[in-house]
Structure formats: structure tokens, C-alpha cells
Design a protein around this motif. Structure first.
Motif, PDB file in Angstrom:
ATOM      1  N   ILE A 353      41.238  43.887  41.699  1.00  0.00           N
ATOM      2  CA  ILE A 353      42.027  45.114  41.675  1.00  0.00           C
ATOM      3  C   ILE A 353      43.322  44.836  42.427  1.00  0.00           C
ATOM      4  O   ILE A 353      43.303  44.548  43.630  1.00  0.00           O
ATOM      5  N   TYR A 354      44.458  44.905  41.717  1.00  0.00           N
ATOM      6  CA  TYR A 354      45.760  44.617  42.319  1.00  0.00           C
ATOM      7  C   TYR A 354      46.498  45.927  42.609  1.00  0.00           C
ATOM      8  O   TYR A 354      45.959  47.021  42.415  1.00  0.00           O
ATOM      9  N   ASN A 355      47.745  45.824  43.051  1.00  0.00           N
ATOM     10  CA  ASN A 355      48.488  47.041  43.384  1.00  0.00           C
ATOM     11  C   ASN A 355      48.805  47.851  42.125  1.00  0.00           C
ATOM     12  O   ASN A 355      48.677  47.359  40.999  1.00  0.00           O
ATOM     13  N   ASP A 356      49.211  49.087  42.329  1.00  0.00           N
ATOM     14  CA  ASP A 356      49.379  50.019  41.214  1.00  0.00           C
ATOM     15  C   ASP A 356      50.488  49.599  40.252  1.00  0.00           C
ATOM     16  O   ASP A 356      50.518  50.053  39.107  1.00  0.00           O
ATOM     17  N   ASP A 357      51.401  48.733  40.715  1.00  0.00           N
ATOM     18  CA  ASP A 357      52.510  48.317  39.855  1.00  0.00           C
ATOM     19  C   ASP A 357      52.141  47.145  38.942  1.00  0.00           C
ATOM     20  O   ASP A 357      52.912  46.785  38.056  1.00  0.00           O
ATOM     21  N   ALA A 358      50.966  46.571  39.163  1.00  0.00           N
ATOM     22  CA  ALA A 358      50.625  45.326  38.466  1.00  0.00           C
ATOM     23  C   ALA A 358      50.189  45.526  37.025  1.00  0.00           C
ATOM     24  O   ALA A 358      50.294  44.606  36.210  1.00  0.00           O
ATOM     25  N   GLY A 366      51.604  36.350  37.365  1.00  0.00           N
ATOM     26  CA  GLY A 366      51.956  36.951  36.085  1.00  0.00           C
ATOM     27  C   GLY A 366      50.912  36.802  35.003  1.00  0.00           C
ATOM     28  O   GLY A 366      51.106  37.277  33.874  1.00  0.00           O
ATOM     29  N   SER A 367      49.794  36.158  35.302  1.00  0.00           N
ATOM     30  CA  SER A 367      48.765  35.961  34.280  1.00  0.00           C
ATOM     31  C   SER A 367      48.008  37.259  34.017  1.00  0.00           C
ATOM     32  O   SER A 367      48.053  38.203  34.805  1.00  0.00           O
ATOM     33  N   ILE A 368      47.284  37.289  32.905  1.00  0.00           N
ATOM     34  CA  ILE A 368      46.445  38.442  32.605  1.00  0.00           C
ATOM     35  C   ILE A 368      45.356  38.548  33.662  1.00  0.00           C
ATOM     36  O   ILE A 368      44.762  37.548  34.078  1.00  0.00           O
ATOM     37  N   ASN A 369      45.102  39.759  34.106  1.00  0.00           N
ATOM     38  CA  ASN A 369      44.086  39.988  35.120  1.00  0.00           C
ATOM     39  C   ASN A 369      42.704  39.830  34.504  1.00  0.00           C
ATOM     40  O   ASN A 369      42.210  40.718  33.814  1.00  0.00           O
ATOM     41  N   GLU A 370      42.091  38.683  34.748  1.00  0.00           N
ATOM     42  CA  GLU A 370      40.760  38.409  34.228  1.00  0.00           C
ATOM     43  C   GLU A 370      39.784  38.220  35.376  1.00  0.00           C
ATOM     44  O   GLU A 370      40.147  37.679  36.422  1.00  0.00           O
ATOM     45  N   PRO A 371      38.536  38.635  35.197  1.00  0.00           N
ATOM     46  CA  PRO A 371      37.554  38.514  36.273  1.00  0.00           C
ATOM     47  C   PRO A 371      37.159  37.062  36.511  1.00  0.00           C
ATOM     48  O   PRO A 371      37.379  36.178  35.687  1.00  0.00           O
ATOM     49  N   PHE A 372      36.543  36.853  37.650  1.00  0.00           N
ATOM     50  CA  PHE A 372      36.036  35.547  38.075  1.00  0.00           C
ATOM     51  C   PHE A 372      34.564  35.494  37.712  1.00  0.00           C
ATOM     52  O   PHE A 372      33.778  36.339  38.138  1.00  0.00           O
ATOM     53  N   GLY A 373      34.171  34.510  36.916  1.00  0.00           N
ATOM     54  CA  GLY A 373      32.782  34.409  36.509  1.00  0.00           C
ATOM     55  C   GLY A 373      31.926  33.653  37.514  1.00  0.00           C
ATOM     56  O   GLY A 373      32.376  33.238  38.576  1.00  0.00           O
TER      57      GLY A 373
END
Length: 561
Positions: A353-358, A366-373
Motif C-alpha cells: 500500500i503506497y501513498n494516495d498519489d501513487a 514507477g512499476s506496476i504495484n504487484e504483490p510479493f509472492g
């Protein structure tokens, strides 16, 4: 919790100076006349350079890349990982403006940071220190207790298992002010403090420090200057420093021993044990750090031993584990839970979960926010393995357990808490024995700029069920904590009277008792202590600065040698 390292970018300001000499060529066919030479006229001198200093406008932020690696004192050459320094000639002002913009872009609570004019600061660390939220949690704790920086050479040294001067002893600060109570929490195996001499370990767990070089530790060292001397005696700045310790062992024996400092590299796994209860087998692993890179190898080998022993239960001792590589935390959780609960169902170890502007982007790279497996194999962090017992890409051992006993204290933090939360996210029961954990569901990218590495909180981690609200830690269910997340288990004060891994040691014994009959020992004390290392405050009331290093897959998991 740890976080990804940025690929470094730099803007380069180039000054091009050019001059032209004009010459006239004479000539003409069929004639004898001579064309006079043309006199060259010098151009007027260029105007003085216009200052390119950044201008502070409240609420207006240039891209951080505008100022990245523009340094008041640029480095030259390469670092210990053989990467060229990206530094360009710049100014302190540009370093400060980079901090301001980088914070605005990546800090989790960027809308809670007061926008301060860099012109009011003459020190980059002092400026960074105020670029954080001042909010507090309902418990009264600061929302951000983990904002800090360090010289980049120290960061790289720690990440690459480069030693620091020391004796190899970690100290439990039970009472910091006189009458002081400083115990040996543990000593690193094979270190000067931990290597037996004549069958006696110089500084074993539980020994109370009475004197150093004949000076009274319990009641002495009362002024600030004297405390500085005490700290230097406990944490020598150089190798080959011999200090005489007078200690009182757990049996009441007083001894005087001399130990000499040397390069100490923290050993991630310091103890493993296999114990039996009836027909069942219980494994024990004391795992003290998820960093440096060697932590991957040591926890894999320890888990292999547990798999070979076919343990029915595991006691994972994280009481002194302040965090580290999130990738290794993911591996540890995978080895406990097994593939059926994790990779076979594509479960997430951690969501970001990043800041509200992300938006849906990681604001750091700048990468797509993907979860860590959940990682199920040996990872390539870009450094050679130190053992031939494992190879990159090897599948990890699996214990396939439905529950795990985790020993914890307030020093259990970050990546250690990610293991707790990640396992709970795939319905592995976590039974917590000890005390409330530190409360850090947050992570950051250790980011170098001009020789200083900065840690600013950039994400909150959540598990496969979307839960990540444990800013006041995880707490055993019979604890008196009002704000921590309650999980099954027992409050037990750290026990310095027995070695780690001894089934009679307080926390380990409580885990075995709970396993046997789901009961807890009687609570006899609420006393807490913290383990001090050279990277944390010794006698301050603040939390120890937990230095976490999360390394992204592109840079550190698949980088070719």
C-alpha cells in the motif's frame, strides 16, 4: 519489513564552451592582385553564468530526478559491489531539494509532511530528519518510528556481510541508568566473546557486566562524557582493542576475562535443536536476522535439518530479529507452510500500500504495484553463495505445518512481523510466545544519494487477506497490551538464565508447555529489555533503529554475475 532498491538515475548538466577563429582565404585566377588578409575580430566576452540554484515555492515540487546525484562532494571510483558512483558535481542545496522532492513522491504519508524551505538548513541529515509525519497512533506511539539514514558505505558493508569491530557480544539493556543492569543476551559463535577458552565461554548468555577495565558499570559512568566512554568500551571502534570484563554469571560466580575486538559478522542462525516429546519431534531455530544475503543460505540449511528430522512442530526464535530482506522472510514462511498453502494457490506473501498519489504504481520505481509472492526456490541476489550445499534455483525444503510457535520480544520487528502476518494470511496458526513485537507493518527502499543512504517509509504491507494494521505490534493473547493485535500464545519475559535452545529456557519452555496442554506459565513480571547493537541507541528510550533491506527482483534476484 524491507523494500526495493532504486535503479539509480542521474541528470547531467553540461557546459559547452566554443570559440571560432575566422580566416579569409585569398586567391583568384588569371590576376596578380593580392587580397589583403581579413583581421579577425574577437567576440564579446560571454555574460556571467546565471545561477541555476533551485527555487523554493511552497507546494511546488520538481521531479526528484532533477536533483538526483548532484552532490556537494561527489565520490569517484566504484563501491564495494564494483558499481561506479553516479555522483556529479552539484551543491548541498541540490541534495536538499532532492530529499524534498523524493519525500513528496515516495513517502507513505507525504501529505502529512510540512513543506520546509531547504534554505533554512545547512546539513542534509538534519533536513531529512524533519521530512516525516508528526502523527501519533491511538496508543500514543509515533506513527513513524523508523525514519533514519546512514553512510552508504555502512549500508553496503552490512548488506555484503562485511564485519564491524566488536567482541561478538550482544547486550540486553535491562536497566540503562545507574544502578545499571546490562546482561549478555548472546554471543556470536566463534567470536572472541563466544569462543570457549579452557572450556569456558568468556561472555555467555545471562552474565551481568559489573566492571569494564576496572571501572564500575553498575553505578559509575554518570556524566554524558563518561557514558560516551562506556559506549566505546562496549562497542569498540577499532579492531585489536582488548577490554577486561568483570562479570557475574547466572550461578553467582564472578569472573574477570579479557576479550579483544575483531571484525564481527552477524551470524543469521545461531542455534538449532531437535527435541522429542513422546513420539513427536519439535524443531527449534534461533534466527537473528533476515540480512545480509547469507541469511538465505543459513535458514534454508536449518529448515533442511528440520525436514530431515520430520518435525511435527517448529519453534522459530525471532526474539532478537529486527528484520531484513523481505525476500528471505517470504522464503522462511514458504518453508514453514509448504506449497499447498502458498504457491499452489498463488497466495500473496505481502501486498503493498503506497501513498494516495501513487495510484496503481510503485512510486519508487514507477512499476506496476504487484504483490510479493511466496518464494519457493533459492534466489540469486547477485552475490556468490558461500556453500556448495545449495545452488541458485534449487527448490526449498517444505515442513508443511499447520501451525508455528514464534518466540518474540519488542526487538522482533519488520520482516519478522511480515512472517507472522504472511503466515496468518494463508491460515497457518501463529502461536506467539514472549512479548509484544515492535509494530512495523511498513517498509522502505534504502536509497543512496551522494554517499548517504536514506530510509523513508514508502509502503505498508498487508497479507493475503489484506490485513496489515499492526502498527502497535502483535501480542500474545494473555498480554495486557491494549492496542497490539492479539494472537494465541503466552506472555513470557525474556529468560537470561538459560542458553538459547535449551528446552528449560523460559520462552522455549513456555512454547513446549502450550504445545502440550494449551496453558501458559504464570506471569511473574512485566519487565522488558532490548538488545543493543552498535546501530541502535544504547540508553535512549526510543525504539532501536531497525535497518531493513528489501531488494527488488530485477536488481538482486536475477542480476547476472
Amino acid at each position: 519489513m524491507a523494500k526495493a532498491r532504486l535503479m539509480k538515475t542521474a541528470t547531467v548538466a553540461a557546459l559547452l564552451a566554443s570559440g571560432a577563429v575566422l580566416a579569409a582565404c585569398g586567391g583568384g585566377g588569371g590576376g596578380s592582385s593580392v587580397t589583403p588578409a581579413t583581421t579577425a575580430v574577437s567576440p564579446p566576452p560571454p555574460p556571467p553564468p546565471v545561477s541555476q540554484s533551485p527555487v523554493f515555492t511552497p507546494g511546488v515540487f520538481a521531479a526528484s530526478s532533477t536533483f538526483k546525484d548532484q552532490c556537494a562532494s561527489p565520490r569517484t571510483g566504484v563501491d564495494i559491489e564494483n558499481n561506479p558512483f553516479p555522483d556529479q558535481a552539484g551543491s548541498l542545496e541540490e541534495e536538499l531539494f532532492w530529499l524534498r522532492s523524493w519525500t513528496n513522491e515516495t513517502y507513505l504519508w507525504n501529505d502529512e509532511v510540512a513543506d520546509r524551505d531547504p534554505a533554512g538548513f545547512t546539513d542534509r541529515v538534519a533536513y531529512f530528519d524533519v521530512l516525516k509525519t508528526e502523527a501519533v497512533e491511538p496508543s500514543g506511539e509515533d506513527r513513524d518510528d523508523f525514519h533514519f539514514s546512514q553512510p552508504t558505505e555502512d549500508f553496503l558493508a552490512a548488506r555484503n556481510s562485511v564485519g564491524n569491530p566488536g567482541y561478538g557480544a550482544e547486550y540486553a539493556i535491562i536497566q540503562g541508568a545507574p544502578p545499571r543492569d546490562i546482561r549478555i543476551a548472546f554471543s556470536e559463535p566463534t567470536s572472541p566473546a563466544g569462543t570457549a577458552v579452557g572450556g569456558v565461554v568468556p561472555l555467555p548468555r545471562g552474565s551481568k557486566i559489573l566492571e569494564l577495565n576496572g571501572q564500575d558499570v553498575v553505578n559509575g559512568f554518570t556524566t554524558d562524557a563518561q557514558v560516551d566512554v562506556l559506549i566505546e568500551l562496549l562497542f569498540p571502534s577499532n579492531n585489536n582493542v582488548t577490554t577486561t570484563f568483570t562479570v557475574e554469571d547466572n550461578d553467582g560466580t564472578q569472573r574477570t576475562v579479557s576479550v579483544t575486538s575483531e571484525e564481527i559478522v552477524e551470524k543469521p542462525v545461531i542455534e538449532t535443536e531437535i527435541v522429542t516429546s513422546g513420539t513427536e519431534t519439535i524443531g527449534y531455530i534461533a534466527f537473528n536476522t533476515f540480512s545480509p544475503f547469507a541469511s538465505q543460505e543459513e535458514i534454508i540449511l536449518a529448515m533442511r535439518d528440520m525436514q530431515t528430522a520430520a518435525v511435527d512442530d517448529l519453534v522459530l526464535d525471532l526474539r532478537y530479529n529486527g528484520g531484513g530482506l523481505l525476500a528471505v522472510a517470504s522464503q522462511a514462511a514458504y518453508m514453514i507452510a509448504g506449497s499447498a498453502k502458498t504457491t499452489a494457490v498463488n497466495a500473496d506473501f505481502e501486498r503493498f500500500i503506497y501513498n494516495d498519489d501513487a495510484g496503481n504504481r510503485n512510486p519508487v520505481d514507477g512499476s506496476i504495484n504487484e504483490p510479493f509472492g511466496f518464494f519457493d526456490s533459492v534466489l540469486n541476489f547477485g552475490v556468490p553463495l558461500t556453500t556448495n550445499q545449495i545452488a541458485f534455483g534449487d527448490p526449498l525444503p517444505q515442513l508443511n505445518l499447520n501451525r508455528v510457535f514464534i518466540l518474540a520480544t519488542e526487538d522482533t520487528c519488520s520482516a519478522s512481523e511480515a512472517v507472522i502476518n504472511g503466515l496468518r494470511g494463508v491460515d497457518v496458526e501463529v502461536i506467539l510466545i514472549g512479548d509484544t513485537t515492535c509494530g512495523k507493518p511498513y517498509g522502505f527502499v534504502p536509497q543512496d544519494n551522494c554517499g548517504q543512504t536514506y530510509y523513508t517509509i514508502q509502503f505498508q504491507g498487508a497479507n493475503n487477506k489484506g490485513f496489515g494494521d499492526f502498527a502497535d505490534g502483535f501480542s500474545p493473547s494473555n498480554s495486557s497490551s491494549n492496542f497490539a493485535v492479539s494472537v494465541p500464545g503466552c506472555f513470557v519475559a525474556d529468560d537470561f538464565t538459560k542458553p538459547l535452545g535449551d528446552p528449560d529456557e523460559g520462552l522455549f519452555a513456555a512454547a513446549l508447555q502450550y504445545r502440550s496442554n494449551a496453558t501458559c506459565p504464570t506471569i511473574t513480571t512485566t519487565a522488558t529489555s532490548f538488545v543493543a547493537s552498535k546501530t541502535g541507541p544504547l540508553f535512549a528510550g526510543a525504539a532501536v533503529e531497525h535497518q531493513d533491506y528489501y531488494l527488488n527482483s530485477v536488481r538482486n534476484m536475477s542480476r547476472p554475475e
